[in-house]
Design a protein around this motif. Structure first.
Motif, short mmCIF file in Angstrom:
data_model
loop_
_atom_site.label_atom_id
_atom_site.label_comp_id
_atom_site.label_asym_id
_atom_site.label_seq_id
_atom_site.Cartn_x
_atom_site.Cartn_y
_atom_site.Cartn_z
N LEU A 217 -10.08 -30.03 4.77
CA LEU A 217 -9.99 -31.56 5.40
C LEU A 217 -11.20 -31.61 6.50
O LEU A 217 -11.86 -32.37 6.56
CB LEU A 217 -8.88 -31.87 5.94
N TYR A 218 -11.38 -30.36 7.25
CA TYR A 218 -12.27 -30.31 8.34
C TYR A 218 -13.80 -30.37 7.64
O TYR A 218 -14.59 -31.11 8.19
CB TYR A 218 -12.14 -29.23 9.36
N MET A 219 -13.89 -29.65 6.42
CA MET A 219 -15.11 -29.70 5.80
C MET A 219 -15.35 -30.95 5.34
O MET A 219 -16.70 -31.50 5.46
CB MET A 219 -15.07 -28.82 4.76
N PHE A 220 -14.40 -31.82 5.11
CA PHE A 220 -14.80 -33.25 4.48
C PHE A 220 -15.12 -34.03 5.93
O PHE A 220 -16.15 -35.03 5.58
CB PHE A 220 -13.68 -33.86 3.94
N SER A 221 -14.80 -33.76 7.12
CA SER A 221 -15.30 -34.46 8.08
C SER A 221 -17.05 -34.46 8.29
O SER A 221 -17.45 -35.28 8.99
CB SER A 221 -14.68 -34.06 9.49
N TYR A 222 -17.47 -33.45 7.88
CA TYR A 222 -19.10 -33.10 7.92
C TYR A 222 -19.78 -34.24 7.35
O TYR A 222 -20.90 -34.79 7.62
CB TYR A 222 -19.48 -31.99 7.14
N LEU A 223 -18.98 -35.05 6.08
CA LEU A 223 -19.74 -36.08 5.29
C LEU A 223 -20.04 -37.31 6.28
O LEU A 223 -20.81 -37.98 6.02
CB LEU A 223 -18.97 -36.23 4.06
N PHE A 224 -18.97 -37.31 7.14
CA PHE A 224 -19.10 -38.62 7.99
C PHE A 224 -19.79 -38.11 9.37
O PHE A 224 -20.59 -39.29 9.76
CB PHE A 224 -17.54 -38.90 8.66
N ILE A 225 -19.89 -37.13 9.96
CA ILE A 225 -20.60 -36.57 11.12
C ILE A 225 -21.89 -36.74 10.77
O ILE A 225 -22.96 -37.11 11.73
CB ILE A 225 -20.08 -35.27 11.45
N LYS A 226 -22.32 -36.23 9.58
CA LYS A 226 -24.00 -36.20 9.51
C LYS A 226 -24.56 -37.62 9.26
O LYS A 226 -25.61 -37.66 9.43
CB LYS A 226 -24.22 -35.55 8.16
N ARG A 227 -23.62 -38.57 8.95
CA ARG A 227 -24.21 -39.98 8.96
C ARG A 227 -23.74 -40.79 10.35
O ARG A 227 -23.93 -41.92 10.53
CB ARG A 227 -23.60 -40.75 7.73
N MET A 228 -23.00 -39.95 11.28
CA MET A 228 -22.63 -40.87 12.50
C MET A 228 -23.67 -41.33 13.49
O MET A 228 -24.78 -40.68 13.65
CB MET A 228 -21.56 -40.02 13.02
N THR A 229 -23.54 -42.53 13.77
CA THR A 229 -24.34 -43.11 14.94
C THR A 229 -23.43 -43.53 16.07
O THR A 229 -22.13 -43.11 16.14
CB THR A 229 -25.05 -44.42 14.40
N VAL A 230 -24.13 -43.72 17.12
CA VAL A 230 -23.45 -43.96 18.50
C VAL A 230 -22.70 -45.51 18.45
O VAL A 230 -21.90 -46.00 19.30
CB VAL A 230 -24.48 -44.15 19.66
N VAL A 231 -23.06 -46.32 17.42
CA VAL A 231 -22.33 -47.70 17.10
C VAL A 231 -21.17 -47.63 16.28
O VAL A 231 -21.28 -47.06 15.09
CB VAL A 231 -23.65 -48.44 16.66
N GLN A 232 -20.11 -47.97 16.99
CA GLN A 232 -19.05 -47.94 16.09
C GLN A 232 -18.84 -49.15 15.35
O GLN A 232 -19.01 -50.24 15.90
CB GLN A 232 -17.76 -47.79 17.18
N LYS A 233 -18.22 -48.97 14.24
CA LYS A 233 -18.14 -50.26 13.31
C LYS A 233 -16.55 -50.87 13.54
O LYS A 233 -15.71 -50.13 13.54
CB LYS A 233 -18.08 -50.01 11.77
#
Length: 233
Positions: A216-232
């Motif tokens: 599950l933590y490995m999946f979180s990388y898919l989100f972290i690598k595209r993450m910005t400081v602006v929250q949707k």
């Protein structure tokens, strides 16, 4: 471990100091009050007190993991942290924090049980998943570490889904999870799965949960690598 990862870990731990003091103060105070009540009510009917230490520590790690997405990652990005380092730092942090909470919680339980034995408090009962196996400090600590890491990875992923997709996307994810769970309960396969797993539970069962947490933590990388400081929103 590079200096940036060390810096991020230092920031996470310093940020937790105040919350940690409040959490353990409240938990210990409640334990003392209930222990006194149990002592004075030993001979009153069949009065018994039940305490499940993991309920408190499991809830704590879930909240920490979920909140860290919104609170810490944007700050790290603003400070120039590399996303790979943020990903690595949270893996170390979740593993270390799970181990710390497991050791602290079970040591507190061990000390309290010793005090109860000393003062003859026999109507205060601690409950723990380790009762399915060999219930001792080491087994409880191993089980809690594995299970809390799994919970932190899961709630971290849920937090990232909310951060990237907003309330609508996160709400849809939780709704889908709830529908599948309810369908499993009403259809019976979810109950059958628990009924089959629990009697045969072993350390391996919780180790598999730990491995699922890593996936599950490995999946979180898919989100972290595209993450910005602006929250949707």
């Amino acid at each position: 471990m590079n200096n940036q990862v060390k810096g991020l870990l230092y920031y996470y731990t310093q940020d937790l100091m105040r919350h940690g003091k409040i959490f353990w103060t409240i938990l210990i105070a409640m334990l003392i009050v209930l222990s006194f009540l149990a002592y004075f009510l030993i001979d009153v009917g069949a009065t018994e007190f039940y305490w499940m230490m993991p309920f408190a520590t499991y809830t704590n790690v879930c909240i920490i993991a979920f909140q860290s997405v919104k609170k810490d990652i944007p700050f790290g990005l603003k400070m120039g942290a590399i996303r790979n380092n943020i990903f690595l730092s949270y893996f170390y942090f979740f593993l270390g924090y799970s181990l710390f909470m497991a050791i602290a919680g079970n040591t507190l339980q061990l000390v309290t049980e010793g005090m109860h034995h000393l003062f003859g408090v026999s109507n205060f009962i601690f409950s723990h998943p380790a009762m399915l196996l060999t219930d001792n400090w080491l087994t409880r600590t191993i089980i809690d570490t594995f299970f809390m890491f799994f919970l932190m990875a899961l709630l971290f992923l849920v937090g990232l889904i909310f951060y990237r997709s907003g309330l609508i996307g996160g709400g849809l994810f939780l709704a889908a999870f709830l529908v599948v769970s309810l369908y499993g309960l009403f259809d019976g396969w979810l109950i059958d799965a628990f009924a089959n797993i629990l009697p045969d539970a072993s350390i391996l069962t919780f180790f598999i949960l730990f491995l699922i947490g890593i996936v599950l933590y490995m999946f979180s990388y898919l989100f972290i690598k595209r993450m910005t400081v602006v929250q949707k929103v």
